[in-house]
Design an enzyme around this catalytic site. Structure first.
Site, PDB file in Angstrom:
ATOM      1  N   TYR A 112       0.898  -1.161   0.054  1.00  0.00           N
ATOM      2  CA  TYR A 112      -0.068   0.113  -0.026  1.00  0.00           C
ATOM      3  C   TYR A 112       0.691   1.271  -0.101  1.00  0.00           C
ATOM      4  O   TYR A 112       1.905   1.378   0.793  1.00  0.00           O
ATOM      5  CB  TYR A 112      -0.885   0.165   1.402  1.00  0.00           C
ATOM      6  CG  TYR A 112      -1.696   1.266   1.476  1.00  0.00           C
ATOM      7  CD1 TYR A 112      -2.901   1.324   0.784  1.00  0.00           C
ATOM      8  CD2 TYR A 112      -1.308   2.464   2.099  1.00  0.00           C
ATOM      9  CE1 TYR A 112      -3.689   2.448   0.911  1.00  0.00           C
ATOM     10  CE2 TYR A 112      -2.204   3.326   2.084  1.00  0.00           C
ATOM     11  CZ  TYR A 112      -3.206   3.565   1.487  1.00  0.00           C
ATOM     12  OH  TYR A 112      -4.030   4.613   1.606  1.00  0.00           O
ATOM     13  N   TRP A 114       1.151   5.570  -1.640  1.00  0.00           N
ATOM     14  CA  TRP A 114       0.777   6.710  -2.578  1.00  0.00           C
ATOM     15  C   TRP A 114       1.780   6.915  -3.750  1.00  0.00           C
ATOM     16  O   TRP A 114       1.296   7.296  -5.053  1.00  0.00           O
ATOM     17  CB  TRP A 114       0.977   8.187  -1.904  1.00  0.00           C
ATOM     18  CG  TRP A 114      -0.554   8.541  -1.564  1.00  0.00           C
ATOM     19  CD1 TRP A 114      -1.221   7.796  -0.368  1.00  0.00           C
ATOM     20  CD2 TRP A 114      -1.422   9.636  -1.716  1.00  0.00           C
ATOM     21  NE1 TRP A 114      -2.479   8.694  -0.250  1.00  0.00           N
ATOM     22  CE2 TRP A 114      -2.536   9.399  -1.415  1.00  0.00           C
ATOM     23  CE3 TRP A 114      -1.317  10.337  -2.959  1.00  0.00           C
ATOM     24  CZ2 TRP A 114      -3.767  10.351  -1.430  1.00  0.00           C
ATOM     25  CZ3 TRP A 114      -2.281  11.349  -3.135  1.00  0.00           C
ATOM     26  CH2 TRP A 114      -3.406  11.320  -2.349  1.00  0.00           C
TER      27      TRP A 114
HETATM   28  N1  MGD Z   1      -1.360   7.910  12.738  1.00  0.00           N
HETATM   29  C1  MGD Z   1      -1.417   8.179  11.429  1.00  0.00           C
HETATM   30  N2  MGD Z   1      -1.071   7.562  10.426  1.00  0.00           N
HETATM   31  C2  MGD Z   1      -1.693   7.470   8.995  1.00  0.00           C
HETATM   32  C3  MGD Z   1      -2.572   8.446   9.080  1.00  0.00           C
HETATM   33  C4  MGD Z   1      -3.231   9.307   9.787  1.00  0.00           C
HETATM   34  O1  MGD Z   1      -4.050  10.052   9.693  1.00  0.00           O
HETATM   35  N3  MGD Z   1      -2.557   9.002  11.330  1.00  0.00           N
HETATM   36  N4  MGD Z   1      -2.976   8.606   7.545  1.00  0.00           N
HETATM   37  C5  MGD Z   1      -3.032   7.389   6.700  1.00  0.00           C
HETATM   38  C6  MGD Z   1      -3.148   7.587   5.479  1.00  0.00           C
HETATM   39  S1  MGD Z   1      -4.652   8.542   4.773  1.00  0.00           S
HETATM   40  C7  MGD Z   1      -2.331   7.269   4.294  1.00  0.00           C
HETATM   41  S2  MGD Z   1      -3.041   7.240   2.835  1.00  0.00           S
HETATM   42  C8  MGD Z   1      -1.070   6.570   4.545  1.00  0.00           C
HETATM   43  C9  MGD Z   1      -0.045   7.037   3.463  1.00  0.00           C
HETATM   44  O2  MGD Z   1       0.953   6.290   3.538  1.00  0.00           O
HETATM   45  P1  MGD Z   1       2.086   6.002   2.386  1.00  0.00           P
HETATM   46  O3  MGD Z   1       1.291   6.081   1.103  1.00  0.00           O
HETATM   47  O4  MGD Z   1       2.595   5.054   2.666  1.00  0.00           O
HETATM   48  O5  MGD Z   1       3.038   7.403   2.579  1.00  0.00           O
HETATM   49  P2  MGD Z   1       3.959   8.015   1.670  1.00  0.00           P
HETATM   50  O6  MGD Z   1       4.931   8.743   2.317  1.00  0.00           O
HETATM   51  O7  MGD Z   1       3.259   8.644   0.511  1.00  0.00           O
HETATM   52  O8  MGD Z   1       4.846   6.601   0.892  1.00  0.00           O
HETATM   53  C10 MGD Z   1       4.977   6.651  -0.370  1.00  0.00           C
HETATM   54  C11 MGD Z   1       6.549   6.038  -0.710  1.00  0.00           C
HETATM   55  O9  MGD Z   1       6.606   5.708  -2.123  1.00  0.00           O
HETATM   56  C12 MGD Z   1       7.984   6.110  -2.446  1.00  0.00           C
HETATM   57  N5  MGD Z   1       7.761   6.232  -3.802  1.00  0.00           N
HETATM   58  C13 MGD Z   1       7.544   7.475  -4.510  1.00  0.00           C
HETATM   59  N6  MGD Z   1       7.598   7.306  -6.007  1.00  0.00           N
HETATM   60  C14 MGD Z   1       8.043   5.822  -6.086  1.00  0.00           C
HETATM   61  C15 MGD Z   1       8.177   5.324  -7.177  1.00  0.00           C
HETATM   62  O10 MGD Z   1       7.962   5.664  -8.462  1.00  0.00           O
HETATM   63  N7  MGD Z   1       8.523   3.984  -7.154  1.00  0.00           N
HETATM   64  C16 MGD Z   1       8.647   3.386  -5.985  1.00  0.00           C
HETATM   65  N8  MGD Z   1       9.153   1.998  -5.882  1.00  0.00           N
HETATM   66  N9  MGD Z   1       8.608   4.202  -4.630  1.00  0.00           N
HETATM   67  C17 MGD Z   1       8.229   5.468  -4.774  1.00  0.00           C
HETATM   68  C18 MGD Z   1       8.229   7.437  -1.598  1.00  0.00           C
HETATM   69  O11 MGD Z   1       9.544   7.399  -1.615  1.00  0.00           O
HETATM   70  C19 MGD Z   1       7.686   7.075  -0.225  1.00  0.00           C
HETATM   71  O12 MGD Z   1       8.370   6.387   0.547  1.00  0.00           O
HETATM   72  O13 MGD Z   1      -0.534   6.839   5.839  1.00  0.00           O
HETATM   73  C20 MGD Z   1      -1.507   6.613   6.920  1.00  0.00           C
HETATM   74  N10 MGD Z   1      -1.185   6.845   8.026  1.00  0.00           N
HETATM   75  N1  MGD Z   2      -0.798  18.384   2.728  1.00  0.00           N
HETATM   76  C1  MGD Z   2      -1.031  17.205   2.659  1.00  0.00           C
HETATM   77  N2  MGD Z   2      -2.445  17.047   2.476  1.00  0.00           N
HETATM   78  C2  MGD Z   2      -3.147  15.902   2.343  1.00  0.00           C
HETATM   79  C3  MGD Z   2      -2.197  14.633   2.854  1.00  0.00           C
HETATM   80  C4  MGD Z   2      -0.914  15.014   3.211  1.00  0.00           C
HETATM   81  O1  MGD Z   2      -0.285  14.013   3.627  1.00  0.00           O
HETATM   82  N3  MGD Z   2      -0.483  16.323   3.182  1.00  0.00           N
HETATM   83  N4  MGD Z   2      -2.646  13.264   2.779  1.00  0.00           N
HETATM   84  C5  MGD Z   2      -3.855  13.226   1.988  1.00  0.00           C
HETATM   85  C6  MGD Z   2      -4.635  11.935   2.312  1.00  0.00           C
HETATM   86  S1  MGD Z   2      -3.809  10.392   1.818  1.00  0.00           S
HETATM   87  C7  MGD Z   2      -5.984  11.821   2.753  1.00  0.00           C
HETATM   88  S2  MGD Z   2      -6.592  10.337   3.075  1.00  0.00           S
HETATM   89  C8  MGD Z   2      -6.428  13.104   3.348  1.00  0.00           C
HETATM   90  C9  MGD Z   2      -6.890  13.112   4.670  1.00  0.00           C
HETATM   91  O2  MGD Z   2      -7.947  13.765   4.841  1.00  0.00           O
HETATM   92  P1  MGD Z   2      -8.389  13.999   6.643  1.00  0.00           P
HETATM   93  O3  MGD Z   2      -8.286  12.571   7.247  1.00  0.00           O
HETATM   94  O4  MGD Z   2      -9.425  14.843   6.696  1.00  0.00           O
HETATM   95  O5  MGD Z   2      -7.120  14.764   7.227  1.00  0.00           O
HETATM   96  P2  MGD Z   2      -6.412  14.970   8.604  1.00  0.00           P
HETATM   97  O6  MGD Z   2      -5.504  16.104   8.297  1.00  0.00           O
HETATM   98  O7  MGD Z   2      -5.727  13.724   9.056  1.00  0.00           O
HETATM   99  O8  MGD Z   2      -7.490  15.510   9.347  1.00  0.00           O
HETATM  100  C10 MGD Z   2      -8.315  16.630   9.350  1.00  0.00           C
HETATM  101  C11 MGD Z   2      -8.411  17.374  10.752  1.00  0.00           C
HETATM  102  O9  MGD Z   2      -9.475  16.464  11.436  1.00  0.00           O
HETATM  103  C12 MGD Z   2      -9.222  16.927  12.685  1.00  0.00           C
HETATM  104  N5  MGD Z   2      -9.653  15.995  13.669  1.00  0.00           N
HETATM  105  C13 MGD Z   2      -8.929  14.853  14.058  1.00  0.00           C
HETATM  106  N6  MGD Z   2      -9.561  14.183  14.994  1.00  0.00           N
HETATM  107  C14 MGD Z   2     -10.812  14.583  15.199  1.00  0.00           C
HETATM  108  C15 MGD Z   2     -12.064  14.502  15.802  1.00  0.00           C
HETATM  109  O10 MGD Z   2     -12.155  13.372  16.595  1.00  0.00           O
HETATM  110  N7  MGD Z   2     -13.060  15.036  15.661  1.00  0.00           N
HETATM  111  C16 MGD Z   2     -13.215  16.400  14.995  1.00  0.00           C
HETATM  112  N8  MGD Z   2     -14.144  17.066  14.704  1.00  0.00           N
HETATM  113  N9  MGD Z   2     -11.993  16.830  14.237  1.00  0.00           N
HETATM  114  C17 MGD Z   2     -10.681  15.890  14.176  1.00  0.00           C
HETATM  115  C18 MGD Z   2      -7.697  17.589  13.031  1.00  0.00           C
HETATM  116  O11 MGD Z   2      -7.743  18.462  13.492  1.00  0.00           O
HETATM  117  C19 MGD Z   2      -7.243  17.297  11.339  1.00  0.00           C
HETATM  118  O12 MGD Z   2      -6.486  18.444  11.072  1.00  0.00           O
HETATM  119  O13 MGD Z   2      -5.698  14.390   3.248  1.00  0.00           O
HETATM  120  C20 MGD Z   2      -4.771  14.273   2.033  1.00  0.00           C
HETATM  121  N10 MGD Z   2      -4.259  15.403   1.835  1.00  0.00           N
HETATM  122 MO    MO Z   3      -5.047   8.581   2.769  1.00  0.00          MO
END
Ligand code: MGD
Ligand code: MGD
Ligand code: MO
Length: 766
Positions: A112, A114
């Site tokens: 999994y 991005w």
């Molecule tokens: N505690 C907590 N944990 C969370 C979240 C949270 O809200 N709270 N959010 C979650 C969410 S919503 C998400 S989507 C995940 C995201 O988690 P990931 O999608 O695993 O995060 P990235 O850092 O985007 O990892 C992408 C990796 O791909 C590598 N990469 C980039 N381009 C290429 C390529 O062309 N080839 C290869 N082989 N590698 C490449 C990058 O260097 C990077 O290391 O994290 C989750 N984790």
């Molecule tokens: N710059 C940037 N943008 C991103 C990403 C990134 O890594 N960087 N990741 C992308 C990805 S993969 C995803 S899935 C989306 C995630 O989208 P979201 O999951 O919506 O994003 P978060 O920033 O994790 O959370 C949004 C806000 O929710 C609030 N929050 C947390 N817990 C609670 C709660 O219990 N109650 C309430 N009311 N609020 C709460 C926090 O203050 C937080 O700032 O964002 C995307 N956009």
């Molecule tokens: Mo995500």
């Protein structure tokens, strides 16, 4: 002079741009058509070459010397550089050995993450196509983003169309009078969109609504989850308690008779069961505003007043994705749908329920009417899968069974983990536990451009190129442009495209021609484009013309669309695909599963870790581990913009002045955030933008662990996932619950351990 440079079109998940080489530097400028380019572009220039790159194929010395097998040394050991030929022989040999000895069901290719923008070099598609060609693999389903809600919405609304085809921004900007935002619509997040965003429109759309007179209510622990220029009313809410607030708003509508009886009768099923719960007939507790105040800290009078405002205005109930990335994350989504249903505005322009506006740039940007050029992935004959966030459980407990959406599943016995395009040692919860889990398989293979923590936990690291080092087609299903992503730099060191690596492996494993179809990169780009043009886009120019032009407009503007308008117009002719054909305020299917952590209607269920739990006596702060403002996840954390936000080289952690003062902490201190699972260091930012009792530390600082006396890991850089709990949202969906965790904070005294996350690794001679 920059204008003499050779600028080439390119794209990223945070926007379209042009890049050029300027001596040894890379220059980046945003797409001229983008009204609000992402600050994340500031990470690209400095981070693409040298720093933290993997330059050669690496093999962990222990694996090379002793062969495959479980090994607790994974993650901290020395690597040996080998030639490509040697590395590919080792990988092909190990894939063959595991397949012969244990079958394809012993290979985990869930992989999994991005990765990077680009339709052809998309890392997930490449690894899945490769493993399918080899005979299959154990896959993962669903996402960390939307683990709870996609499955829940299929039960409640009959599909997850809400996530693909919500009401679009022009409609909201024109019609919504009251935006009630749980978790906000944080501007930081709308930088990002899977596949790219050439025109960041969300801030302007929100401003347009504001200018028209729309009002904004923000329920969040953090005030910058809605932009200041929208003049939001910030109502702090204890993290994890929004369901109680939503239920109380619904309760007021029902108590005061101001809910839409006709809408409920015509378009909803299960109101009686929900009503019995709301009014306390099932559990003796009416879900009154004072009940909700006790739980959430939101004043009862505010809730009563707001419920009436909502009923008398065109109201959007907006729930952020973050709310469902926590224990019982199904409930705030379901309660939000139920509240919107009682308001009776679902299917009306600007009213109803929204989920993920402000999560990504593309939510509400409308889908294209045709598919995009897509690399075929083949098919996977292996039936086994896991819900994506159950990775550590799978590796630690093969043969154990667990619940998932009405099924009883068993974890497979994985011998080989293949990761390409993701960073589980960034994204997964309880990293001390994940490290134990990664010690279990025989072999871990990782493709990475960078020296990430996941690469560090591999036995074989194959260095990938970055997008700047290759050509691709850039596009997203909800964006306006197809971009000719042109190569800007030569590959760093010996790094190679994932595609070329897989082609050579497929050759060794006997399916080279099937995998490559005899095409090189250009051959594939041309074929993907021309096949797409032939099937879906007869109006598009030939490949050579598109490539020379640098981009192709896919549509003129964001379409206008209202979610469930067709259902509203005729619910009998266009029923929902739920068992009742209606919006299910009660689901007999879910109730029938008998899950105590996800009953048959929206319910307030206490999470194990919140301000109200017994544990809070010892760990009184709720950690909000949200998505980072300064980068995409862990990507380019060593980039200039991300680094500029660090405090004394650590990830910034924000907390309220009262909480800081109570602990004798000052702005700029290095703090230790801890609980029973682990600890991390962070740089303190004291601010009243965070409510008391909360500490906010974004995800994505590169994991930099040191062992501690109690056997847990301490990340000296500030990765919150060393603290979060590795448990599913519920037995229904098994989603990621990483957003909220109980912790405490203290100043870190004593010699500061250096941050070495971006340093070279110990590397021995072969
Ligand atoms: N505690 C907590 N944990 C969370 C979240 C949270 O809200 N709270 N959010 C979650 C969410 S919503 C998400 S989507 C995940 C995201 O988690 P990931 O999608 O695993 O995060 P990235 O850092 O985007 O990892 C992408 C990796 O791909 C590598 N990469 C980039 N381009 C290429 C390529 O062309 N080839 C290869 N082989 N590698 C490449 C990058 O260097 C990077 O290391 O994290 C989750 N984790
Ligand atoms: N710059 C940037 N943008 C991103 C990403 C990134 O890594 N960087 N990741 C992308 C990805 S993969 C995803 S899935 C989306 C995630 O989208 P979201 O999951 O919506 O994003 P978060 O920033 O994790 O959370 C949004 C806000 O929710 C609030 N929050 C947390 N817990 C609670 C709660 O219990 N109650 C309430 N009311 N609020 C709460 C926090 O203050 C937080 O700032 O964002 C995307 N956009
Ligand atoms: Mo995500």
């Amino acid at each position: 002079m920059p204008d003499e440079l050779s600028w080439r079109p390119h794209s990223s998940h945070w926007g379209a741009f042009a890049a050029a080489r300027d001596g040894s530097l890379v220059r980046v400028r945003p797409h001229p058509g983008d009204p609000q380019p992402s600050p994340l572009l500031g990470n690209v220039a400095g981070a693409s070459q040298r720093t933290a790159r993997v330059g050669r194929p690496l093999v962990r010395r222990g694996w090379l010397e002793r062969g495959p097998g479980p090994d607790p040394a994974r993650g901290g050991a020395e690597f040996v550089a080998v030639s490509w030929a040697e590395a590919l022989d080792l990988v092909a040999g190990e894939l063959s050995r595991v397949r012969a000895a244990h079958g394809p069901g012993a290979i985990f290719g869930g992989s999994y993450g991005w990765g990077s923008a680009g339709r052809f070099h998309h890392a997930q598609s490449q690894v899945h196509r490769f493993l399918n060609g080899l005979g299959g693999y154990v896959r993962s389903v669903e996402t960390y983003s939307l683990g709870a809600s996609r499955i829940l919405l299929r039960h409640v609304l009959g599909s997850d169309e809400l996530l693909e085809q919500p009401t679009t921004w022009p409609v909201l900007a024109e019609h919504t009078e009251l935006f009630v935002c749980f978790g906000g619509m944080p501007a930081k997040n709308t930088s990002v969109n899977a596949g790219g965003a050439s025109r960041h429109q969300v801030p302007d759309r929100l401003r347009a609504a504001h200018r028209r007179g729309a009002r904004f209510i923000l329920f969040s622990p953090i005030s910058d989850d809605l932009a200041d220029d929208l003049d939001p009313v910030w109502q702090p809410v204890r993290p994890g308690t929004d369901t109680a607030v939503l239920l109380a708003l619904a309760y007021v509508l029902v108590r005061d008779g101001s809910y839409d009886r006709d809408f409920v009768a015509r378009y909803c099923a299960g109101f009686d069961e929900f009503h019995r719960y709301l009014t306390g007939r099932t559990d003796g507790q009416p879900k009154t505003p004072s009940w909700a105040e006790e739980i959430s800290g939101v004043p009862a009078s505010f809730l009563t007043g707001l419920a009436h405002e909502m009923a008398s205005h065109r109201t959007l109930v907006s729930v952020s994705w973050s709310l469902q990335r926590a224990r019982h994350g199904e409930q705030p989504v379901w309660a939000g749908v139920a509240l919107a249903a009682l308001l009776g505005q679902i299917g009306l322009p600007g009213g109803g329920f929204g989920h993920g506006y402000g999560a990504v740039a593309g939510a509400g940007a409308g889908r294209l009417e045709f598919p995009l050029p897509t690399l075929p992935q083949g098919s996977n004959p292996v039936p086994e899968f896991i819900p994506v966030a159950r990775i550590a459980d799978m590796l630690l407990h093969p043969g154990t069974s667990y619940d998932f959406d009405g099924h009883r599943l068993t974890y497979p016995d994985i011998r080989l983990v293949y990761w390409c395009g993701g960073n589980p040692f960034h994204h997964h919860q309880d990293l001390t536990r994940l490290r134990r889990a990664f010690a279990r398989p025989d072999t871990v293979i990782v493709h990475e451009p960078f020296r990430t923590a996941t690469a560090r936990h591999a036995d074989i690291v194959l260095p990938s190129t970055t997008t700047l080092e290759r050509n691709d087609l850039g596009a997203a299903g909800n964006d306006d442009l197809l971009i000719a992503m042109r190569q800007v730099l030569a590959p760093f060191g010996q790094s190679r495209n994932d595609y070329d690596i897989f082609t050579d492996l497929a050759e060794r494993l006997g399916f080279g021609p099937e995998f490559s179809q005899g095409r090189d990169e250009t051959g594939w780009l041309r074929a993907l484009y021309e096949q797409w043009r032939g099937r879906h886009a007869g109006w598009a120019p030939a490949f050579e013309d598109f490539w020379a032009a640098g981009e192709l407009p896919l549509r003129a503007d964001t379409p206008r669309r209202t979610f469930l308008a067709g259902y509203r117009a005729d619910p009998d002719r266009a029923p929902l695909r739920t068992p009742s054909g209606r919006i299910e305020l009660y689901s007999a299917t879910i109730a029938g599963y008998g899950y105590d952590d996800c009953p048959g209607h929206p319910s307030w269920l206490e999470p194990e870790e919140w301000h109200g739990s017994a544990k809070a006596a010892r760990l009184p702060l709720v950690l909000v581990a949200n998505n980072p403002a300064s980068r995409l996840h862990s990507q380019l954390d060593h980039g200039e913009y991300s680094r500029s936000t660090k405090v004394r080289g650590r990830e910034p952690a924000r907390m309220h002045p009262d909480d800081a003062a109570g602990r004798g902490l000052r702005d700029g201190d290095v703090i230790r955030i801890f609980n029973d699972r682990g600890s991390c260091l962070a740089g303190l930012v004291v601010t009243d933008r965070v409510m008391p009792g909360v500490v906010q530390l974004s995800t994505g600082a590169w994991f930099d662990p040191v062992p501690t006396a109690d056997g847990t890991l301490m990340c000296v850089h500030g990765n919150p996932n060393v603290l979060t709990r590795d448990i599913g949202t519920s037995r229904l969906t098994q989603g990621c619950a990483g957003q909220l965790t109980l912790v405490d904070v203290a100043r870190f005294d004593g010699p500061l351990p250096p941050v070495r996350a971006f340093d070279e690794w110990p590397e021995g001679a072969p």
